[in-house]
Scaffold this motif. Structure first.
Motif, PDB file in Angstrom:
ATOM      1  N   LEU A 165       0.829  -1.690  -0.157  1.00 43.12           N
ATOM      2  CA  LEU A 165      -0.017  -0.088   0.366  1.00 43.12           C
ATOM      3  C   LEU A 165       0.900   1.202  -0.307  1.00 43.12           C
ATOM      4  O   LEU A 165       1.401   1.627   0.258  1.00 43.12           O
ATOM      5  CB  LEU A 165      -1.050  -0.019   1.012  1.00 43.12           C
ATOM      6  N   GLN A 166       0.162   2.229  -0.486  1.00 41.84           N
ATOM      7  CA  GLN A 166       0.930   3.200  -0.351  1.00 41.84           C
ATOM      8  C   GLN A 166       0.301   4.468  -0.147  1.00 41.84           C
ATOM      9  O   GLN A 166      -1.230   4.552  -0.781  1.00 41.84           O
ATOM     10  CB  GLN A 166       1.903   3.971  -1.954  1.00 41.84           C
ATOM     11  N   ASP A 167       0.859   6.071  -0.431  1.00 41.30           N
ATOM     12  CA  ASP A 167       0.171   7.445  -0.039  1.00 41.30           C
ATOM     13  C   ASP A 167       0.962   8.058  -0.817  1.00 41.30           C
ATOM     14  O   ASP A 167       2.050   7.240  -0.546  1.00 41.30           O
ATOM     15  CB  ASP A 167      -0.949   7.738   1.248  1.00 41.30           C
ATOM     16  N   GLN A 168       1.140   9.396  -0.235  1.00 38.47           N
ATOM     17  CA  GLN A 168       1.758  10.593  -0.590  1.00 38.47           C
ATOM     18  C   GLN A 168       2.954  10.451   0.471  1.00 38.47           C
ATOM     19  O   GLN A 168       3.911  11.167   0.476  1.00 38.47           O
ATOM     20  CB  GLN A 168       0.867  12.295  -1.186  1.00 38.47           C
ATOM     21  N   THR A 169       2.282  10.265   1.658  1.00 38.91           N
ATOM     22  CA  THR A 169       3.409  10.308   2.481  1.00 38.91           C
ATOM     23  C   THR A 169       4.429   8.506   2.466  1.00 38.91           C
ATOM     24  O   THR A 169       5.728   9.082   2.647  1.00 38.91           O
ATOM     25  CB  THR A 169       2.799  10.161   4.011  1.00 38.91           C
ATOM     26  N   GLN A 170       4.186   7.824   2.447  1.00 41.91           N
ATOM     27  CA  GLN A 170       5.041   6.817   1.929  1.00 41.91           C
ATOM     28  C   GLN A 170       4.552   5.137   1.519  1.00 41.91           C
ATOM     29  O   GLN A 170       3.380   5.053   1.533  1.00 41.91           O
ATOM     30  CB  GLN A 170       5.686   6.405   3.944  1.00 41.91           C
ATOM     31  N   LYS A 171       5.151   4.282   1.525  1.00 43.94           N
ATOM     32  CA  LYS A 171       5.180   3.187   1.407  1.00 43.94           C
ATOM     33  C   LYS A 171       4.894   1.859   2.973  1.00 43.94           C
ATOM     34  O   LYS A 171       5.317   2.558   3.079  1.00 43.94           O
ATOM     35  CB  LYS A 171       5.493   2.461   0.626  1.00 43.94           C
ATOM     36  N   SER A 172       3.767   1.190   2.515  1.00 46.35           N
ATOM     37  CA  SER A 172       3.919   0.305   4.228  1.00 46.35           C
ATOM     38  C   SER A 172       3.206  -0.937   3.042  1.00 46.35           C
ATOM     39  O   SER A 172       2.164  -1.222   2.017  1.00 46.35           O
ATOM     40  CB  SER A 172       3.361   0.607   5.462  1.00 46.35           C
ATOM     41  N   GLU A 173       3.335  -2.211   3.910  1.00 43.15           N
ATOM     42  CA  GLU A 173       2.411  -3.265   3.740  1.00 43.15           C
ATOM     43  C   GLU A 173       1.489  -3.149   5.001  1.00 43.15           C
ATOM     44  O   GLU A 173       2.175  -3.191   6.062  1.00 43.15           O
ATOM     45  CB  GLU A 173       3.968  -4.529   4.241  1.00 43.15           C
ATOM     46  N   ALA A 174       0.164  -4.295   4.433  1.00 45.58           N
ATOM     47  CA  ALA A 174      -0.387  -4.583   6.050  1.00 45.58           C
ATOM     48  C   ALA A 174      -0.924  -5.873   5.339  1.00 45.58           C
ATOM     49  O   ALA A 174      -1.185  -6.651   4.188  1.00 45.58           O
ATOM     50  CB  ALA A 174      -1.668  -4.112   5.813  1.00 45.58           C
ATOM     51  N   ASP A 230     -13.720  11.966  -6.326  1.00 45.81           N
ATOM     52  CA  ASP A 230     -12.595  13.415  -6.546  1.00 45.81           C
ATOM     53  C   ASP A 230     -11.482  12.749  -6.015  1.00 45.81           C
ATOM     54  O   ASP A 230     -10.415  13.152  -6.671  1.00 45.81           O
ATOM     55  CB  ASP A 230     -12.753  14.025  -5.335  1.00 45.81           C
ATOM     56  N   ILE A 231     -10.917  12.095  -5.228  1.00 50.15           N
ATOM     57  CA  ILE A 231      -9.508  11.245  -5.244  1.00 50.15           C
ATOM     58  C   ILE A 231      -9.034  10.580  -6.218  1.00 50.15           C
ATOM     59  O   ILE A 231      -9.675   9.566  -7.012  1.00 50.15           O
ATOM     60  CB  ILE A 231      -9.370  10.148  -3.813  1.00 50.15           C
ATOM     61  N   THR A 232      -7.836  10.926  -6.762  1.00 50.79           N
ATOM     62  CA  THR A 232      -7.236  10.076  -7.903  1.00 50.79           C
ATOM     63  C   THR A 232      -5.867   9.592  -7.337  1.00 50.79           C
ATOM     64  O   THR A 232      -5.560   9.618  -6.808  1.00 50.79           O
ATOM     65  CB  THR A 232      -6.737  11.507  -8.719  1.00 50.79           C
ATOM     66  N   ILE A 233      -5.340   9.043  -8.869  1.00 52.82           N
ATOM     67  CA  ILE A 233      -4.385   7.996  -8.099  1.00 52.82           C
ATOM     68  C   ILE A 233      -3.014   8.676  -8.281  1.00 52.82           C
ATOM     69  O   ILE A 233      -1.962   8.592  -6.741  1.00 52.82           O
ATOM     70  CB  ILE A 233      -3.768   7.246  -9.487  1.00 52.82           C
ATOM     71  N   ASP A 234      -3.257  10.345  -8.880  1.00 51.63           N
ATOM     72  CA  ASP A 234      -2.127  10.815  -8.859  1.00 51.63           C
ATOM     73  C   ASP A 234      -1.412  11.514  -7.325  1.00 51.63           C
ATOM     74  O   ASP A 234      -0.272  11.543  -6.960  1.00 51.63           O
ATOM     75  CB  ASP A 234      -2.561  11.979  -9.828  1.00 51.63           C
ATOM     76  N   GLN A 235      -2.775  11.228  -6.117  1.00 49.17           N
ATOM     77  CA  GLN A 235      -2.995  12.302  -5.395  1.00 49.17           C
ATOM     78  C   GLN A 235      -2.033  10.939  -4.399  1.00 49.17           C
ATOM     79  O   GLN A 235      -2.309  11.386  -2.965  1.00 49.17           O
ATOM     80  CB  GLN A 235      -4.037  12.827  -4.692  1.00 49.17           C
ATOM     81  N   LEU A 236      -2.046  10.291  -4.672  1.00 51.58           N
ATOM     82  CA  LEU A 236      -1.831   8.950  -3.447  1.00 51.58           C
ATOM     83  C   LEU A 236      -0.248   8.759  -3.972  1.00 51.58           C
ATOM     84  O   LEU A 236       0.166   7.080  -3.511  1.00 51.58           O
ATOM     85  CB  LEU A 236      -3.156   7.955  -3.374  1.00 51.58           C
ATOM     86  N   VAL A 237       0.072   9.261  -4.604  1.00 49.31           N
ATOM     87  CA  VAL A 237       2.007   8.951  -5.117  1.00 49.31           C
ATOM     88  C   VAL A 237       3.145  10.113  -5.130  1.00 49.31           C
ATOM     89  O   VAL A 237       2.635  11.152  -4.656  1.00 49.31           O
ATOM     90  CB  VAL A 237       1.740   9.148  -6.456  1.00 49.31           C
ATOM     91  N   GLN A 238       4.043   8.777  -3.720  1.00 50.20           N
ATOM     92  CA  GLN A 238       4.702   9.853  -3.659  1.00 50.20           C
ATOM     93  C   GLN A 238       4.947  10.902  -3.785  1.00 50.20           C
ATOM     94  O   GLN A 238       5.618  10.354  -5.371  1.00 50.20           O
ATOM     95  CB  GLN A 238       6.018   8.949  -2.354  1.00 50.20           C
ATOM     96  N   ARG A 239       5.800  11.717  -4.337  1.00 50.88           N
ATOM     97  CA  ARG A 239       7.014  12.506  -5.183  1.00 50.88           C
ATOM     98  C   ARG A 239       7.721  13.209  -4.371  1.00 50.88           C
ATOM     99  O   ARG A 239       7.725  13.125  -3.694  1.00 50.88           O
ATOM    100  CB  ARG A 239       5.954  13.052  -6.120  1.00 50.88           C
ATOM    101  N   SER A 240       8.623  13.897  -5.074  1.00 47.45           N
ATOM    102  CA  SER A 240       9.524  14.329  -4.531  1.00 47.45           C
ATOM    103  C   SER A 240       9.578  16.275  -4.421  1.00 47.45           C
ATOM    104  O   SER A 240       8.046  16.713  -5.188  1.00 47.45           O
ATOM    105  CB  SER A 240      10.932  14.750  -6.276  1.00 47.45           C
ATOM    106  N   LYS A 241       9.619  16.576  -3.484  1.00 48.87           N
ATOM    107  CA  LYS A 241       9.442  18.144  -2.696  1.00 48.87           C
ATOM    108  C   LYS A 241       9.653  18.870  -3.596  1.00 48.87           C
ATOM    109  O   LYS A 241       9.952  20.130  -3.264  1.00 48.87           O
ATOM    110  CB  LYS A 241      10.434  17.649  -1.080  1.00 48.87           C
ATOM    111  N   TRP A 242      11.545  18.905  -4.838  1.00 48.26           N
ATOM    112  CA  TRP A 242      11.400  19.906  -5.173  1.00 48.26           C
ATOM    113  C   TRP A 242      10.318  20.263  -5.874  1.00 48.26           C
ATOM    114  O   TRP A 242       9.683  19.464  -6.850  1.00 48.26           O
ATOM    115  CB  TRP A 242      12.971  19.510  -6.329  1.00 48.26           C
TER     116      TRP A 242
END
Ligand code: FE2
Ligand code: FE2
Length: 322
Positions: A42-51, A99-111
């Protein structure tokens, strides 16, 4: 406030929380008693995890119909094992939130993504020799590759494993090598070669990995790896440029082949020029520092030592970082 994965720490121990996550993969396993369970990636914009999903049999038919990545509304229980947070999936369903898209749940560079593209142009302009410029243009700035180069992740784990990862990592290494080239007064020709090999050293990660969020190794990536693919495609591009200086060609390709620095780290040859050695050291600096920062951040905010970070061979002290 919406819940995110990086918040699921001791604070929620033994509690069940509702959270929207991206499911990217499922690994089914068998317990000793023969019962099947699954690890969900699993993942969201903050990190990846396993459950862990103990009730796999209840969900197996739903999971087999899903196409990854997919957005799920989950209920997750936060647990702990040997000091590590462990997540258990209690229940889930396809997200109802349109309203939630895959793009919003992807980690991205802080730059900033736009600024990074501008900086990439700036470093390209530092190169003077037309044939070396043309080489970098063909592989990085041509229509065929530019979008991928600017959005791909640079790894699955360890460092720069998020959207725009290759771009951010390449820019970091370009910054470092340019400073060393100036400090050590390399000639313009050496600097041109150094910048070119830096632009191209991890270029082939656009073929070694699937795009985010899946981000798995491709078959080509598994069988050939980015060092070989990068050197091969660079050689091909050089051959298509008329009158490309032979010494420059060999030096740039050696830089790509040798950037991991030693045979045991996957380079088939050692850095044989000062440019190649600078690239290797700068590449290592960028990767090591990024992996330490990401690891420390993932370890909660209590003072004290982190767990052992495997690629660095040690734990890190987190005291007094404010
Ligand atoms: Fe690399
Ligand atoms: Fe690299």
């Amino acid at each position: 406030m919406e819940m995110t994965l990086n918040q699921l720490s001791d604070k929620y121990l033994n509690k069940e929380v509702s959270i929207t996550l991206l499911l990217t993969d499922v690994k089914v396993k068998k317990a000793r008693n023969g019962k099947e369970y699954a690890d969900l990636f699993l993942q969201d914009q903050t990190q990846k995890s396993e459950a862990r999903l103990w009730d796999y049999s209840v969900y197996s038919s739903i999971l087999s119909q899903m196409e990854y990545p997919c957005i799920l509304d989950c209920v997750i229980q936060v647990g702990e094992y040997k000091g590590q947070t462990q997540l258990t999936m209690k229940s889930f369903q396809s997200s109802k939130d349109q309203d939630i898209t895959i793009d919003q749940l992807v980690q991205r560079s802080k730059w900033n993504a736009e600024k990074m593209r501008d900086w990439l142009d700036d470093y390209y302009e530092f190169i003077q020799a037309p044939h070396i410029k043309e080489l970098v243009h063909k592989l990085v700035f041509s229509e065929q590759h530019y979008e991928k180069f600017c959005t791909h992740s640079a790894a699955k784990t360890v460092h720069h494993n998020y959207m725009h990862g290759i771009l951010q990592h390449t820019l970091e290494v370009l910054k470092y090598v340019k400073i060393v080239a100036g400090t050590k007064r390399l000639t313009q020709r050496q600097t041109d070669r150094l910048l070119a090999m830096t632009f191209l050293h991890d270029w082939a990660k656009i073929r070694e990995y699937e795009p985010v969020p899946l981000n798995d190794l491709t078959v080509e990536g598994k069988l050939l790896g980015h060092i070989f693919i990068g050197a091969y495609e660079t050689k091909k591009a050089i051959e298509s440029i008329e009158g490309f200086n032979q010494d420059d060609a060999l030096i740039i390709i050696n830089g790509i082949l040798a950037h991991h620095g030693s045979l045991e780290w996957g380079s088939p040859v050692l850095p044989k020029t000062v440019e190649a050695q600078i690239l290797h050291q700068a590449d290592k600096l960028s990767g090591d520092v990024e992996s330490i920062l990401a690891f420390v951040e993932s370890q909660g905010d209590e003072d004290g030592f982190t767990d052992r970070l495997w690629n660095m061979g040690t734990d890190y002290y987190k005291g007094g970082m404010e």
